[in-house]
Design a protein around this motif. Structure first.
Motif, PDB file in Angstrom:
ATOM      1  N   SER A 397       0.832  -1.199   0.000  1.00  0.00           N
ATOM      2  CA  SER A 397       0.000   0.000   0.000  1.00  0.00           C
ATOM      3  C   SER A 397       0.868   1.251   0.000  1.00  0.00           C
ATOM      4  CB  SER A 397      -0.927  -0.003   1.219  1.00  0.00           C
ATOM      5  OG  SER A 397      -1.712   1.175   1.260  1.00  0.00           O
ATOM      6  N   ASN A 398       1.947   1.228   0.788  1.00  0.00           N
ATOM      7  CA  ASN A 398       2.869   2.359   0.799  1.00  0.00           C
ATOM      8  C   ASN A 398       3.570   2.520  -0.547  1.00  0.00           C
ATOM      9  OD1 ASN A 398       2.240   2.957   3.445  1.00  0.00           O
ATOM     10  ND2 ASN A 398       4.103   2.067   4.317  1.00  0.00           N
ATOM     11  N   ALA A 399       3.906   1.386  -1.157  1.00  0.00           N
ATOM     12  CA  ALA A 399       4.545   1.440  -2.476  1.00  0.00           C
ATOM     13  C   ALA A 399       3.607   2.072  -3.501  1.00  0.00           C
ATOM     14  CB  ALA A 399       4.946   0.029  -2.916  1.00  0.00           C
ATOM     15  N   ILE A 432      -2.715   3.842  -9.793  1.00  0.00           N
ATOM     16  CA  ILE A 432      -2.679   2.391  -9.938  1.00  0.00           C
ATOM     17  C   ILE A 432      -3.759   1.809  -9.032  1.00  0.00           C
ATOM     18  CG2 ILE A 432      -1.262   0.343  -9.495  1.00  0.00           C
ATOM     19  CD1 ILE A 432       1.173   2.196  -9.971  1.00  0.00           C
ATOM     20  N   PRO A 433      -4.538   0.838  -9.490  1.00  0.00           N
ATOM     21  CA  PRO A 433      -5.641   0.302  -8.673  1.00  0.00           C
ATOM     22  C   PRO A 433      -5.167  -0.250  -7.326  1.00  0.00           C
ATOM     23  CG  PRO A 433      -5.799  -0.458 -10.942  1.00  0.00           C
ATOM     24  CD  PRO A 433      -4.466   0.213 -10.815  1.00  0.00           C
ATOM     25  N   ALA A 434      -6.008  -0.134  -6.350  1.00  0.00           N
ATOM     26  CA  ALA A 434      -5.678  -0.625  -5.004  1.00  0.00           C
ATOM     27  C   ALA A 434      -5.521  -2.132  -4.971  1.00  0.00           C
ATOM     28  CB  ALA A 434      -6.763  -0.185  -4.016  1.00  0.00           C
ATOM     29  N   THR A 435      -6.036  -2.805  -5.980  1.00  0.00           N
ATOM     30  CA  THR A 435      -5.969  -4.268  -6.030  1.00  0.00           C
ATOM     31  C   THR A 435      -4.666  -4.780  -6.641  1.00  0.00           C
ATOM     32  OG1 THR A 435      -7.116  -4.191  -8.169  1.00  0.00           O
ATOM     33  CG2 THR A 435      -8.474  -4.500  -6.189  1.00  0.00           C
ATOM     34  N   ALA A 436      -3.758  -3.887  -7.037  1.00  0.00           N
ATOM     35  CA  ALA A 436      -2.527  -4.294  -7.718  1.00  0.00           C
ATOM     36  C   ALA A 436      -1.701  -5.243  -6.853  1.00  0.00           C
ATOM     37  CB  ALA A 436      -1.695  -3.067  -8.079  1.00  0.00           C
ATOM     38  N   THR A 437      -1.253  -6.332  -7.455  1.00  0.00           N
ATOM     39  CA  THR A 437      -0.425  -7.320  -6.765  1.00  0.00           C
ATOM     40  C   THR A 437       1.035  -6.872  -6.756  1.00  0.00           C
ATOM     41  OG1 THR A 437       0.044  -8.538  -8.798  1.00  0.00           O
ATOM     42  CG2 THR A 437      -1.969  -9.134  -7.579  1.00  0.00           C
ATOM     43  N   GLN A 438       1.874  -7.641  -6.060  1.00  0.00           N
ATOM     44  CA  GLN A 438       3.299  -7.315  -6.044  1.00  0.00           C
ATOM     45  C   GLN A 438       3.873  -7.311  -7.455  1.00  0.00           C
ATOM     46  OE1 GLN A 438       6.079 -10.316  -4.679  1.00  0.00           O
ATOM     47  NE2 GLN A 438       7.341  -8.774  -3.640  1.00  0.00           N
TER      48      GLN A 438
END
Length: 574
Positions: A397-399, A432-438
């Motif tokens: 989330s911070n990234a 970028i969407p909040a659902t973005a994976t690593q």
């Protein structure tokens, strides 16, 4: 192009000094240290001399190696030979590549000057005030660390010489990269302590704007820890990522410019986003100009279709940018009004625009006096984001928040919106969407570094630490060799970039200049280059770069789409 070349590692006990007004560097004669130091002003004159190595090292030496030595740029010079052409074609060798020799010489020149000054200021008998002693020593500590960071990435193991004196550096061997990184970190931490009274640019008076600050040290520490964590053989990798995040968070007093190109405009030197920059002013070079070759090389051919000294590899680099992103037209000059004809001139191959005065491109190319940012707050945010993405259990989330801050400025939304020129975009268009994976954040981060930092001396470094250098450069070479267009006005450029197919694993390091090895037989040569007896390094392994999922942010299929839909100018402008 060069003036005085530093040909030996030992500088001796003499500082090359310079006077300064806003770091406007006018060389003075070298002075004996014992006679010279007698006041605070003498110490200030000395530190100005330590900054002097930035003048050439940033705008032509490192810039050409890391730009031409990657997929970012090609050599556009019509003669097609010389050091620039060798770099662009990935055919440089230890004996003839001048720019590689200058990387070594310029940086060790700066290191030697910084070390001599640090030693002098550490001597309590040196008659300077405590306040100036701390400030100037902090500047010197920062600069020594900075001058070591490029060589340790470019060459790998390098001699670590942190003693002054006439024989310092004579007959030394190359030191392990991790020993060098430890010293870089120590110098930067010491600099941050000594510069505590100067947290940001506003802490300096007008005549001292442009000097490094505590924020500069913290930002550089974040960058160094990120790169160190990704260096072969690093230990406590997660700890180093954590340190990168910690120091990025310590950077205060800086913020993003709403207008992206403000970072390079002549009326915004030492702006609120710039933590560290090479500053260029008229007459500081022997040619009488400001010395910023980034400015000249990007527009050396003026309003013509002849490519300048340095130009982007091909139009797909331009096409990767979203038209709604303000960075596209701030990074590339696709057209401009020719003052001689008063007509809009459209370039077949866009020029790099960051170091060009967009209102007077011809003038800035000749005067070469625009500031060249080296570390901006945007990169600090992206450094934090990358460390969060890559460390075990990182806060994604911070990234995402850090990347989105950079993107919101790019799209001029939220606090960066321009009320006078509304663009109709919203935060949702930028974020970028909040659902973005690593994996999705890693892809976004790598793309964002290209969008944000193109033509700022980062690309080769990024491709090397991501372990994608060879595959990325070969990809652009292949498409140009195949002929992505039959338009005749792109034929020469395609031929130039096709030569990058020479890239190989050895290009994960540049060669040690043969001239230096002639002076010191203990300097071993890097693997793959003439004269090397080095053991085969990890980067020589065929599996080193991993599979297709490890890339620069674009898969081969995504790049194919770009080449199949390329924007082309098929008629010349006059």
């Amino acid at each position: 192009m060069k003036k005085n070349l530093f040909s030996a590692l030992a500088l001796g006990a003499v500082l090359s000094l310079a006077s300064c007004n806003n770091l406007d560097l006018d060389p003075l004669d070298s002075l004996d240290q014992e006679l010279f130091f007698g006041s605070d002003q003498d110490a200030i004159l000395a530190i100005n001399g330590v900054y002097a190595a930035l003048v050439e090292s940033e705008s032509v030496v490192v810039a050409w190696c890391v730009g031409l030595g990657s997929d970012e740029a090609q050599n556009g010079e019509s003669n097609g030979d010389g050091s620039g052409a060798e770099l662009s074609a990935m055919q440089f060798n230890p004996g003839t590549a001048q720019h590689i020799y200058w990387v070594w010489g310029d940086h060790y020149y700066g290191i030697a000057n910084a070390t001599a000054l640090i030693d002098k200021l550490n001597d309590p008998a040196t008659p300077v005030s405590d306040a100036i002693r701390k400030r100037v020593r902090g500047e010197a500590e920062f600069l020594r660390a900075y001058y070591y960071h490029a060589p340790v990435q470019i060459f790998g193991d390098v001699p670590l010489v942190i003693q002054s004196g006439y024989n310092a550096g004579v007959g030394v061997e190359r030191d392990d990269v991790h020993k060098v990184y430890a010293q870089i970190v120590k110098d930067l931490e010491d600099a941050a302590t000594d510069l505590a009274e100067y947290p940001d640019n506003d802490a300096y008076g007008l005549s001292d704007k442009g000097r490094v600050t505590q924020g500069s040290a913290y930002g550089q520490l974040a960058k160094v820890y990120l790169v160190w964590a990704q260096t072969e053989g690093a230990t406590d990798v997660d700890g180093k990522y954590a340190k990168a995040i910690e120091y990025a968070d310590k950077v205060v007093g800086y913020s993003l410019e709403a207008k992206f190109h403000s970072n390079w405009e002549k009326d915004n030197r030492y702006g609120k986003e710039t933590l560290f920059a090479a500053n260029y002013v008229l007459s500081q070079e022997s040619f009488g100009d400001g010395g910023n070759h980034l400015t000249h090389c990007a527009f050396s051919s003026g309003f013509s279709q002849q490519t300048p000294h340095v130009v982007l590899s091909d139009r797909t680099y331009y096409d990767r940018f979203d038209n709604r992103d303000q960075r596209k037209e701030a990074t590339f000059l696709s057209h401009a009004i020719n003052p001689e004809t008063n007509q809009d001139f459209v370039f077949d191959m866009p020029r790099y625009a960051k170091n060009i005065d967009l209102d007077e491109p011809l003038t800035s190319s000749k005067s070469r006096e625009l500031q060249a940012p080296i570390l901006r707050y945007a990169e600090v945010l992206l450094t934090k984001a990358e460390a969060e993405i890559e460390r075990s259990g990182g806060n994604l989330s911070n990234a995402r928040d850090a990347i989105n801050e950079v993107r919101r400025r790019a799209y001029r939304v939220d606090i960066y919106a321009d009320p006078a020129n509304p663009n109709g975009l919203t935060i949702a268009d930028a974020d970028i969407p909040a659902t973005a994976t690593q994996a999705e954040l890693r892809k976004a981060l790598r793309r964002e570094r290209l969008y944000e930092l193109t033509y700022e001396q980062n690309r080769w470094f990024d491709l090397v630490r991501w372990k994608v250098l060879v595959k990325t450069v070969k990809r652009v070479a292949k498409h140009n060799a195949d002929g992505y267009t039959t338009a005749s006005n792109y034929a020469s450029a395609q031929q130039n970039v096709a030569k990058k197919s020479n890239v190989s694993s050895k290009n994960y390091r540049f060669p040690i200049p043969q001239s230096q090895r002639n002076l010191n037989s203990k300097l071993t040569q890097n693997w793959g280059y003439e004269g090397s007896t080095a053991a085969t390094p990890p980067y020589a392994d065929a599996s080193y770069e991993g599979g297709a999922d490890n890339n620069d942010g674009w898969t081969d299929a995504e790049i194919d789409v770009l080449y199949n839909n390329i924007s082309l100018v098929v008629t010349h402008s006059h």
